[in-house]
Design an enzyme around this catalytic site. Structure first.
Site, PDB file in Angstrom:
ATOM      1  N   ARG A  14     -20.272  94.608  82.740  1.00  0.00           N
ATOM      2  CA  ARG A  14     -19.237  93.664  83.179  1.00  0.00           C
ATOM      3  C   ARG A  14     -18.576  94.144  84.480  1.00  0.00           C
ATOM      4  O   ARG A  14     -18.782  93.560  85.540  1.00  0.00           O
ATOM      5  CB  ARG A  14     -18.204  93.494  82.046  1.00  0.00           C
ATOM      6  CG  ARG A  14     -17.227  92.347  82.246  1.00  0.00           C
ATOM      7  CD  ARG A  14     -16.107  92.634  83.237  1.00  0.00           C
ATOM      8  NE  ARG A  14     -15.278  93.785  82.882  1.00  0.00           N
ATOM      9  CZ  ARG A  14     -14.378  94.315  83.708  1.00  0.00           C
ATOM     10  NH1 ARG A  14     -14.187  93.814  84.927  1.00  0.00           N
ATOM     11  NH2 ARG A  14     -13.682  95.379  83.361  1.00  0.00           N
ATOM     12  N   HIS A 210      -8.981 103.698  82.082  1.00  0.00           N
ATOM     13  CA  HIS A 210     -10.057 102.991  82.819  1.00  0.00           C
ATOM     14  C   HIS A 210      -9.891 103.419  84.277  1.00  0.00           C
ATOM     15  O   HIS A 210      -9.027 102.913  84.982  1.00  0.00           O
ATOM     16  CB  HIS A 210      -9.837 101.488  82.619  1.00  0.00           C
ATOM     17  CG  HIS A 210     -10.747 100.588  83.399  1.00  0.00           C
ATOM     18  ND1 HIS A 210     -11.727  99.815  82.797  1.00  0.00           N
ATOM     19  CD2 HIS A 210     -10.818 100.286  84.718  1.00  0.00           C
ATOM     20  CE1 HIS A 210     -12.352  99.082  83.704  1.00  0.00           C
ATOM     21  NE2 HIS A 210     -11.817  99.354  84.884  1.00  0.00           N
ATOM     22  N   HIS A 212     -11.308 103.968  87.969  1.00  0.00           N
ATOM     23  CA  HIS A 212     -12.287 103.840  89.058  1.00  0.00           C
ATOM     24  C   HIS A 212     -12.249 105.151  89.833  1.00  0.00           C
ATOM     25  O   HIS A 212     -11.210 105.813  89.914  1.00  0.00           O
ATOM     26  CB  HIS A 212     -11.934 102.627  89.936  1.00  0.00           C
ATOM     27  CG  HIS A 212     -12.285 101.331  89.250  1.00  0.00           C
ATOM     28  ND1 HIS A 212     -13.440 100.646  89.532  1.00  0.00           N
ATOM     29  CD2 HIS A 212     -11.665 100.638  88.268  1.00  0.00           C
ATOM     30  CE1 HIS A 212     -13.508  99.568  88.755  1.00  0.00           C
ATOM     31  NE2 HIS A 212     -12.440  99.534  87.978  1.00  0.00           N
ATOM     32  N   CYS A 243     -13.799  95.737  91.723  1.00  0.00           N
ATOM     33  CA  CYS A 243     -13.187  94.452  91.411  1.00  0.00           C
ATOM     34  C   CYS A 243     -13.269  93.603  92.657  1.00  0.00           C
ATOM     35  O   CYS A 243     -12.889  94.049  93.748  1.00  0.00           O
ATOM     36  CB  CYS A 243     -11.736  94.641  90.985  1.00  0.00           C
ATOM     37  SG  CYS A 243     -10.912  93.062  90.692  1.00  0.00           S
TER      38      CYS A 243
HETATM   39  P1  HMG Z   1      -7.217  78.982  88.251  1.00  0.00           P
HETATM   40  O1  HMG Z   1      -7.966  78.368  89.404  1.00  0.00           O
HETATM   41  O2  HMG Z   1      -5.761  79.227  88.427  1.00  0.00           O
HETATM   42  O3  HMG Z   1      -7.474  78.199  86.885  1.00  0.00           O
HETATM   43  O4  HMG Z   1      -7.920  80.358  87.904  1.00  0.00           O
HETATM   44  P2  HMG Z   1      -7.329  76.720  86.459  1.00  0.00           P
HETATM   45  O5  HMG Z   1      -6.948  76.765  85.016  1.00  0.00           O
HETATM   46  O6  HMG Z   1      -6.481  75.953  87.436  1.00  0.00           O
HETATM   47  O7  HMG Z   1      -8.845  76.178  86.532  1.00  0.00           O
HETATM   48  C1  HMG Z   1      -9.515  75.985  87.768  1.00  0.00           C
HETATM   49  C2  HMG Z   1     -10.994  75.737  87.500  1.00  0.00           C
HETATM   50  O8  HMG Z   1     -11.585  76.872  86.854  1.00  0.00           O
HETATM   51  C3  HMG Z   1     -11.238  74.561  86.560  1.00  0.00           C
HETATM   52  O9  HMG Z   1     -12.516  74.007  86.919  1.00  0.00           O
HETATM   53  C4  HMG Z   1     -11.367  75.217  85.215  1.00  0.00           C
HETATM   54  O10 HMG Z   1     -12.112  74.456  84.297  1.00  0.00           O
HETATM   55  C5  HMG Z   1     -12.114  76.488  85.580  1.00  0.00           C
HETATM   56  P3  HMG Z   1     -12.635  72.713  87.882  1.00  0.00           P
HETATM   57  O11 HMG Z   1     -11.827  71.662  87.174  1.00  0.00           O
HETATM   58  O12 HMG Z   1     -12.047  73.118  89.197  1.00  0.00           O
HETATM   59  O13 HMG Z   1     -14.096  72.487  87.914  1.00  0.00           O
HETATM   60  N1  HMG Z   1     -11.826  77.573  84.632  1.00  0.00           N
HETATM   61  C6  HMG Z   1     -12.763  78.260  83.947  1.00  0.00           C
HETATM   62  N2  HMG Z   1     -14.111  78.169  83.922  1.00  0.00           N
HETATM   63  C7  HMG Z   1     -14.753  79.015  83.090  1.00  0.00           C
HETATM   64  N3  HMG Z   1     -14.144  79.948  82.323  1.00  0.00           N
HETATM   65  C8  HMG Z   1     -12.807  80.068  82.344  1.00  0.00           C
HETATM   66  C9  HMG Z   1     -12.077  79.203  83.187  1.00  0.00           C
HETATM   67  N4  HMG Z   1     -10.760  79.072  83.431  1.00  0.00           N
HETATM   68  C10 HMG Z   1     -10.627  78.075  84.310  1.00  0.00           C
HETATM   69  N5  HMG Z   1     -12.215  80.996  81.594  1.00  0.00           N
HETATM   70  C11 HMG Z   1      -8.582  82.062  86.378  1.00  0.00           C
HETATM   71  C12 HMG Z   1      -7.448  81.178  86.865  1.00  0.00           C
HETATM   72  C13 HMG Z   1      -7.976  83.147  85.504  1.00  0.00           C
HETATM   73  C14 HMG Z   1      -9.547  81.225  85.585  1.00  0.00           C
HETATM   74  C15 HMG Z   1      -9.297  82.653  87.616  1.00  0.00           C
HETATM   75  O14 HMG Z   1      -8.343  83.263  88.413  1.00  0.00           O
HETATM   76  C16 HMG Z   1     -10.344  83.646  87.227  1.00  0.00           C
HETATM   77  O15 HMG Z   1     -11.376  83.308  86.658  1.00  0.00           O
HETATM   78  N6  HMG Z   1     -10.118  84.941  87.538  1.00  0.00           N
HETATM   79  C17 HMG Z   1     -11.026  85.978  87.119  1.00  0.00           C
HETATM   80  C18 HMG Z   1     -10.897  87.137  87.993  1.00  0.00           C
HETATM   81  C19 HMG Z   1     -11.827  88.227  87.516  1.00  0.00           C
HETATM   82  O16 HMG Z   1     -12.721  88.023  86.697  1.00  0.00           O
HETATM   83  N7  HMG Z   1     -11.601  89.445  88.051  1.00  0.00           N
HETATM   84  C20 HMG Z   1     -12.384  90.558  87.707  1.00  0.00           C
HETATM   85  C21 HMG Z   1     -12.165  91.048  86.302  1.00  0.00           C
HETATM   86  S1  HMG Z   1     -10.657  91.958  86.129  1.00  0.00           S
HETATM   87  C22 HMG Z   1     -11.085  93.558  86.591  1.00  0.00           C
HETATM   88  O17 HMG Z   1     -12.162  93.813  87.058  1.00  0.00           O
HETATM   89  C23 HMG Z   1     -10.077  94.634  86.335  1.00  0.00           C
HETATM   90  C24 HMG Z   1     -10.426  95.540  85.144  1.00  0.00           C
HETATM   91  O18 HMG Z   1     -11.722  96.121  85.311  1.00  0.00           O
HETATM   92  C25 HMG Z   1      -9.397  96.648  85.039  1.00  0.00           C
HETATM   93  C26 HMG Z   1      -9.194  97.341  86.404  1.00  0.00           C
HETATM   94  O19 HMG Z   1     -10.072  98.035  86.894  1.00  0.00           O
HETATM   95  O20 HMG Z   1      -8.107  97.122  86.973  1.00  0.00           O
HETATM   96  C27 HMG Z   1     -10.417  94.762  83.819  1.00  0.00           C
HETATM   97 MG    MG Z   2     -12.150  97.843  86.491  1.00  0.00          MG
END
Ligand code: HMG
Ligand code: MG
Length: 311
Positions: A14, A210, A212, A243
């Site tokens: 992931r 966690h 990095h 990220c």
């Molecule tokens: P948004 O644009 O504010 O959401 O994003 P929304 O609710 O307004 O929806 C916009 C569109 O996204 C819509 O589609 C929704 O259906 C779709 P449209 O009508 O435009 O076609 N949508 C989704 N589709 C699939 N699955 C979903 C989903 N939610 C909405 N779950 C949102 C808000 C949170 C969805 C967006 O910002 C997002 O997906 N962010 C993810 C960011 C991410 O994955 N970052 C990396 C992981 S975190 C990380 O790596 C850190 C970690 O490792 C710890 C560390 O190291 O710090 C964990």
């Molecule tokens: Mg991370």
């Protein structure tokens, strides 16, 4: 006195693969997870149910989970930032459903906005129904606290800022709190200060690190956690990771490197280093570059294997 046993949560499939510029076929992700579980990893973060517009690499989440055979005792986790994500995970047939979901918040407002498009308070309000519905479905909920040691936009992050979100996680009922150093700037004393805040609200069995490894501090930080009795860590095979919303942040601490240091300290983690190195060589071959893990490269060199070749 160090813990006798450490639990590793493998996040390479992931955290590692979400950050790749080139598409990684679902079949390769499945093969990687199967190699990791064969190497003895018992907790694996497989994929994310996030917006495919935000993170296209995780758009094949369902295909990957459907392709996996989960041995008894292996637990899969997936990221679910909102109810839509949880619904996607729960739509899978029971045999392919994850055991755990992860909500992810941040200690800095700026990172919360960039990563999940909302403020810290909004994120907690959004996570609360995810936690309730996941529990209802019998899933455990982990929370990740990004930028707990520093933020690419805000800079310094204080232990008070960390504790504010830890408290929020506790209030919405998550089971587990992971302290994440998203950009790898933490050093041992600062890590211990952040961990102390997590331990004020969660038992030690439900706190993890966690880290990095961007600045090469991750192993030192893990050692600092072990000194406090914290014994769960996220790690990433071949040091994959980053990220997409933290430019310049490199991979997580390599699982191979952590297994090696634990083995040297007589701390059990149940992972076969040789099989793990094979898994790291496999995915590095798919990606066309040598593993970032120093231990992985050293073991391969000792075997006489050219380090940029897939096994
Ligand atoms: P948004 O644009 O504010 O959401 O994003 P929304 O609710 O307004 O929806 C916009 C569109 O996204 C819509 O589609 C929704 O259906 C779709 P449209 O009508 O435009 O076609 N949508 C989704 N589709 C699939 N699955 C979903 C989903 N939610 C909405 N779950 C949102 C808000 C949170 C969805 C967006 O910002 C997002 O997906 N962010 C993810 C960011 C991410 O994955 N970052 C990396 C992981 S975190 C990380 O790596 C850190 C970690 O490792 C710890 C560390 O190291 O710090 C964990
Ligand atoms: Mg991370």
């Amino acid at each position: 006195m160090h813990p006798a046993h450490v639990t590793l949560c493998e996040v390479g499939p992931r955290d590692g693969l979400q950050n790749e510029a080139q598409p990684v076929p679902a079949a390769a992700k499945i093969a990687l997870v199967q190699r990791l579980q064969a190497a003895g990893l018992r907790e694996i973060e497989v994929t994310s149910f996030v917006s495919p517009k935000w993170v296209p690499q995780m758009a094949d989440n369902t295909e990957v989970l459907m392709g996996l055979q989960r041995p008894a005792g292996v637990r899969y986790a997936v990221l679910t930032p909102n109810l839509k994500g949880l619904e996607g995970a729960l739509a899978l047939p029971a045999a392919h459903r994850p055991d755990e979901v992860v909500v992810f918040g941040a200690a800095s407002e700026a990172f919360s906005q960039r990563n999940i498009n909302c403020s810290i308070d909004e994120s907690l309000a959004r996570f609360a129904p995810v936690v309730a519905a996941a529990h209802e479905a019998g899933l455990k909920v982990r929370a990740a606290l990004s930028c707990a040691l520093g933020c690419p936009y805000q800079g310094e992050v204080s232990a008070d800022e960390v504790e504010r979100v830890v408290r929020g996680f506790k209030a919405i009922g998550v089971d587990h709190c992971g302290i994440a150093d998203t950009i790898g700037v933490g050093t041992p004393r600062k890590v211990q200060a952040a961990m102390e805040r997590a331990l004020k609200h969660f038992p030690v069995v439900e706190v993890s690190g966690h880290f990095h490894d961007t600045y090469g501090q991750a192993l030192a930080n893990i050692l600092a956690c072990l000194e406090m009795g914290v014994h769960s860590f996220d790690t990433s095979v071949a040091g994959l990771g980053g990220c997409p919303y933290a430019k310049g942040a490199t991979g997580n601490v390599a699982t191979e490197d952590v297994v090696f240091i634990l083995r040297g300290m007589d701390i059990d983690c149940g992972v076969d280093l040789d099989a793990l190195v094979d898994a790291g060589a496999y995915i590095s071959g798919v990606l066309g570059r040598p593993p970032a893990s120093r231990v992985g490269r050293a073991v391969l060199a000792k075997r006489g294997v050219a380090v940029n070749v897939a096994s």
